[in-house]
Design a protein around this motif. Structure first.
Motif, short mmCIF file in Angstrom:
data_model
loop_
_atom_site.label_atom_id
_atom_site.label_comp_id
_atom_site.label_asym_id
_atom_site.label_seq_id
_atom_site.Cartn_x
_atom_site.Cartn_y
_atom_site.Cartn_z
N GLY A 1 -12.85 -4.31 -3.95
CA GLY A 1 -12.95 -2.86 -3.98
C GLY A 1 -12.46 -2.23 -2.69
N ALA A 2 -12.33 -0.92 -2.72
CA ALA A 2 -11.83 -0.20 -1.56
C ALA A 2 -12.69 1.02 -1.33
N ALA A 3 -12.74 1.44 -0.08
CA ALA A 3 -13.39 2.71 0.20
C ALA A 3 -12.59 3.80 -0.47
N LEU A 4 -13.28 4.83 -0.93
CA LEU A 4 -12.62 5.91 -1.64
C LEU A 4 -11.50 6.47 -0.78
N ALA A 5 -10.34 6.62 -1.38
CA ALA A 5 -9.17 7.25 -0.75
C ALA A 5 -8.44 6.36 0.24
N ASP A 6 -8.81 5.08 0.36
CA ASP A 6 -7.96 4.18 1.13
C ASP A 6 -6.62 4.05 0.40
N PRO A 7 -5.51 4.13 1.11
CA PRO A 7 -4.22 3.98 0.45
C PRO A 7 -3.84 2.51 0.31
N ALA A 8 -2.86 2.25 -0.55
CA ALA A 8 -2.33 0.90 -0.74
C ALA A 8 -0.81 0.98 -0.74
N LEU A 9 -0.20 -0.14 -0.35
CA LEU A 9 1.26 -0.19 -0.23
C LEU A 9 1.77 -1.48 -0.86
N ILE A 10 2.72 -1.34 -1.79
CA ILE A 10 3.33 -2.49 -2.45
C ILE A 10 4.80 -2.56 -2.02
#
Length: 334
Positions: free
Chosen positions: A19-28
């Motif tokens: 899981g992630a903290a709300l609004a953490d971004p991700a990059l692919i």
């Protein structure tokens, strides 16, 4: 035109279930790897800058195959990352598919095309032909043989777009200049084949080229290395690659993928979506690099000529023809 928020982190496969903290971004990243010293690495640098400035965290992943694209998108969305930023044209279709299933998540794609942009997707493109025109001028001004080269990665319209601008810029300086153009391949492996890049560079040198522009992702590392070994000039792409071979890399055509990623992460859930954003010279989305590694190679006269052309492109008095206009180029046949 702000678009950003960053990520500091974990290239660890698809273990996203924590899981992630709300609004953490991700990059692919696109195939070719995070540290390709070019396109993907520019994206990573933008994300890292966001993380350092904000203290935020991001998750990123390097895909090992095309089949992982949709899986990565869905796992990031399920884990609560937002926005999810992707690089490369090839993932655009999967972004469109997954975005429709996660309407509350915002997605970004850099370099892709969709006929209709979903409401929660931002598509970011660049006027690569404008920046390439400027480095084409520099190539022609630096050439002593009257022959310059272009090594592209995967043979797609995007890379022809780079080459077309480059050829127009070179011909603006020397109408009689010879331009040799080769593509590395027709599959995604073309982005990460420095050996083939080296071979193409040697072939172009044998035909007289003394300045070669590489628009080929990780493959370009082989172009720049061989150019340095053979004592000719090269031109880097996307990131500033002048430092790789100081005194040999004439300049680099900057494509500010780092800025696009940074802005997207900074905007976070407030990112404006449902549209295309196109960044050119006027938006400082493309340009050319001069630093301590190449400033001795760029004379005042060269720089003045390029700056004059830059201003003319921005004010509209100089039109650089886009390859996309007719799927052809007035300056070179691919």
């Amino acid at each position: 035109m702000t678009l950003m928020k960053t990520l500091a982190g974990s290239a660890a496969a698809l273990a996203l279930t924590a899981g992630a903290a709300l609004a953490d971004p991700a990059l692919i990243y696109d195939l070719g790897g995070k540290f390709d010293k070019s396109f993907n690495e520019a994206a990573f640098n933008g994300a890292t800058r966001w993380a350092e400035e904000t203290g935020g965290e991001f998750r990123d992943i390097e895909l090992q195959s095309e089949a992982q694209r949709e899986q990565a998108l869905r796992r990031f969305a399920e884990a609560g990352f937002n926005p999810i930023i992707t690089t490369g044209f090839a993932i655009a279709g999967q972004v469109e598919t997954v975005a429709k299933d996660y309407p509350d998540v915002k997605f970004v794609n850099v370099d892709g095309f969709l006929p209709e942009v979903p409401e929660n997707v931002l598509m970011i493109n660049f006027q690569e032909h404008q920046g390439s025109y400027l480095v084409g001028m520099l190539a022609a001004m630096a050439s002593e043989t009257g022959t310059v080269g272009f090594v592209g990665g995967m043979d797609i319209p995007l890379i022809r777009h780079f080459g077309c601008g480059y050829a127009q810029g070179a011909q603006a300086v020397n109408p009689d200049i010879e331009i040799i153009a080769n593509m590395t391949g027709t599959t995604p492996t073309a982005w990460n084949d420095p050996v083939k890049g080296s071979e193409l560079t040697k072939a172009q040198i044998s035909q007289g080229a003394d300045v070669i522009y590489a628009a080929a992702g990780g493959t370009g590392v082989g172009v720049l290395q061989t150019a340095a070994d053979e004592e000719i000039y090269s031109i880097g792409v996307d990131s500033n690659q002048n430092y790789l071979h100081p005194g040999s890399v004439l300049t680099s055509m900057l494509k500010r993928v780092d800025v696009a990623v940074y802005d997207a992460m900074m905007a976070g859930e407030d990112l404006e979506t449902g549209k295309y954003m196109t960044l050119g010279l006027a938006e400082n989305g493309v340009g050319y690099a001069v630093d301590e590694n190449n400033e001795a190679l760029i004379t005042d006269e060269m720089r003045a000529a390029v700056e004059e052309a830059r201003d003319a492109i921005i004010d509209g008095s100089l039109n650089v023809v886009s390859y996309y206009e007719n799927d052809s180029c007035p300056a070179i046949d691919f």
